[in-house]
Design a protein around this motif. Sequence first.
Motif, short mmCIF file in Angstrom:
data_model
loop_
_atom_site.label_atom_id
_atom_site.label_comp_id
_atom_site.label_asym_id
_atom_site.label_seq_id
_atom_site.Cartn_x
_atom_site.Cartn_y
_atom_site.Cartn_z
N LYS A 125 0.84 -1.20 0.00
CA LYS A 125 0.00 0.00 0.00
C LYS A 125 0.87 1.24 0.00
N GLY A 126 0.57 2.16 -0.93
CA GLY A 126 1.28 3.43 -1.01
C GLY A 126 2.60 3.37 -1.72
N LEU A 127 3.02 2.20 -2.23
CA LEU A 127 4.29 2.07 -2.91
C LEU A 127 4.10 2.35 -4.40
N SER A 128 4.93 3.24 -4.93
CA SER A 128 4.87 3.59 -6.34
C SER A 128 5.94 2.82 -7.11
N PRO A 129 5.69 2.45 -8.36
CA PRO A 129 6.70 1.71 -9.13
C PRO A 129 8.00 2.46 -9.30
N ASP A 130 7.95 3.80 -9.30
CA ASP A 130 9.18 4.56 -9.47
C ASP A 130 9.99 4.66 -8.18
N LYS A 131 9.54 4.04 -7.11
CA LYS A 131 10.28 4.00 -5.84
C LYS A 131 10.90 2.63 -5.58
N ILE A 132 11.02 1.82 -6.63
CA ILE A 132 11.54 0.46 -6.51
C ILE A 132 12.85 0.37 -7.28
N THR A 133 13.89 -0.16 -6.62
CA THR A 133 15.20 -0.36 -7.23
C THR A 133 15.43 -1.86 -7.42
N ILE A 134 15.87 -2.23 -8.62
CA ILE A 134 16.10 -3.64 -8.96
C ILE A 134 17.51 -3.78 -9.49
N LEU A 135 18.26 -4.76 -9.00
CA LEU A 135 19.57 -5.10 -9.54
C LEU A 135 19.74 -6.61 -9.53
N ASP A 136 20.64 -7.11 -10.38
CA ASP A 136 20.85 -8.55 -10.47
C ASP A 136 22.00 -8.97 -9.58
N GLU A 137 22.29 -10.28 -9.60
CA GLU A 137 23.31 -10.83 -8.71
C GLU A 137 24.71 -10.39 -9.07
N ARG A 138 24.92 -9.88 -10.29
CA ARG A 138 26.24 -9.36 -10.68
C ARG A 138 26.44 -7.90 -10.31
N GLY A 139 25.42 -7.30 -9.69
CA GLY A 139 25.52 -5.91 -9.27
C GLY A 139 25.12 -4.92 -10.33
N GLU A 140 24.57 -5.38 -11.45
CA GLU A 140 24.15 -4.46 -12.50
C GLU A 140 22.77 -3.90 -12.18
N LEU A 141 22.63 -2.60 -12.31
CA LEU A 141 21.37 -1.92 -12.00
C LEU A 141 20.39 -2.11 -13.15
N LEU A 142 19.28 -2.74 -12.85
CA LEU A 142 18.24 -2.96 -13.86
C LEU A 142 17.18 -1.87 -13.85
N ALA A 143 16.88 -1.32 -12.68
CA ALA A 143 15.91 -0.23 -12.57
C ALA A 143 16.23 0.53 -11.29
#
Length: 552
Positions: A194-212
């Motif tokens: 509740k109250g979480l916006s998609p633009d407030k989510i950070t995603i990265l993979d196991e190699r440390g590369e930033l996906l979002a």
Amino acid sequence: MDRFLQTLAQAGPGRLIAALGVTGLVAATLFAIMFRVGTEDKALLYSGLSPKDASSITQQLEKSKVKYEVSSDGSSVFVPRSKVAEARMQLASEGLPGQGSIGYEIFDKQDAMGQTSFVQNINKLRALEGELARSIDSLDTVKNTRVHLVIPEKQLFETDNDPPTASIVVGLEKGSLSDKEVNAIRNLVASAVKGLSPDKITILDERGELLASAQNSADASASAADDRKAQYEERLRKRIQDIVEGVTGPGAVRVQVSADMDFSQTNTTTEDFDPDKVVPRSTQTVEESGNEKSSDGGAVTQGQNVPDGTNSQTNANGSSNATSRTEETVNNEISKTTKVQVSSPGTVTKLSVAVAVDGITTPAAKAGEQPKWAPRSQEDIDKITTLVRSAAGIDDTRGDKLEVANVKFARSATDTGSKAPSKFDFGKNEIMRGVEILAMSLIAIAMIFFVARPLITGIFSEGVPAAGGRKPALAGGGSMPPMVAGMPSGENMVAGLPTSGDQGHTTSVETVDIARISGSVNANAMKQVSDVVNDHPEQTVSVIRNWLQEKK
């Protein structure tokens, strides 16, 4: 039977023990091979397990009495092939594997009595993170996931609070996630909190590369605009490719679409007045009336101020004037038209479409020849151009461009399509199993004919003592080779042979049991016999004469 017992007695205990040992070794090897062939193959149950999940799974399999094997690193579990489906259903009923995360089952075995609200909130947050991680793990391209949520608590009398944020680390099976899959994960998590916006989510993979990364409103708007443009171009490209492939055939067309889109939003308000159209809006009417009285100039008396006193007399002596006024006001409204126009973002301002069409390929008539390629006729190209223009909605007034080219594609072979599955098609597991059984069968046959049989034959045939329990010796003091060890000595045979003075007199001599000589004679034994004949010709002649005499 007597001969078999006699052979065993002549072989001696040492050779009997050796024969039994060889027979037992070969039998054990054959038993192991047959046991391996008859045992069911192991199949993979789960892989990539955490130590906790692997321990829980093996304990449950032991309770269910299912045989299993664990890989060397402890991350994979194998069970018999026929037990895979049953074992997975049993483990699923127990909530295994849990992928190392804890979900809402954290509340199943806890006593709420005595727990503080802080502990309950922490457990709720852990359960939500675990459930989200499990949902993301269900994707085919994701191996494992960790989710971290930050949900600020709303304080008393606080009007503005910080929005929730989330951080996600995904382990991928192979490759990387596409932008579409990343957006799907962000929207999945945002919809669950509740109250979480998609633009407030950070995603990265196991190699440390930033996906979002977490974005502000401007970055989010730009990203949404790019996604909308890409989706429009892809949708239009597929539409054009489907309609052209219906004419040229599958794989004979390539389409690229580039669209310029305006994402600015405008609001336009227009007011129009028509003076020819007059409509009364309101009407107001005012009416006034009055009566003025005047006297003849006489003196004012007290009777004029007394009611019903001298009033009548005064009216009779004075004059009166009656007045009236009517006023009417009409308000007219001029016709007015108000238009409010809102221009939504994403308007296509220019469109460019490029279509490459392959020619006509004729298969080779004979083996070894190259297929023939011929360009399409101009009539066919014009028809394809018309179809693409209609499907894409090309508008020349806004500067749209369309190019259709007939070129030869660079490819090694024409697509032949997929064949229908045959009942004789075997999978990788069946082929490997058949090869394994064939190899084991060949090994078993080879051990019987090339190991067991020569060993046993050699043990019972090599060095069997002659009759009388002694080996004959040569006249020169040497011993005879094994192949002629059972033959009678030359001296005994010479004594029994007839001479020139006594032709009819014969004496019994020792004989050789030919039936005991079995098997084949190797080259080494033949060489030894040849050496004996060359070194002792007289004794050899005596042996041959004795044989001839026995035949007579």
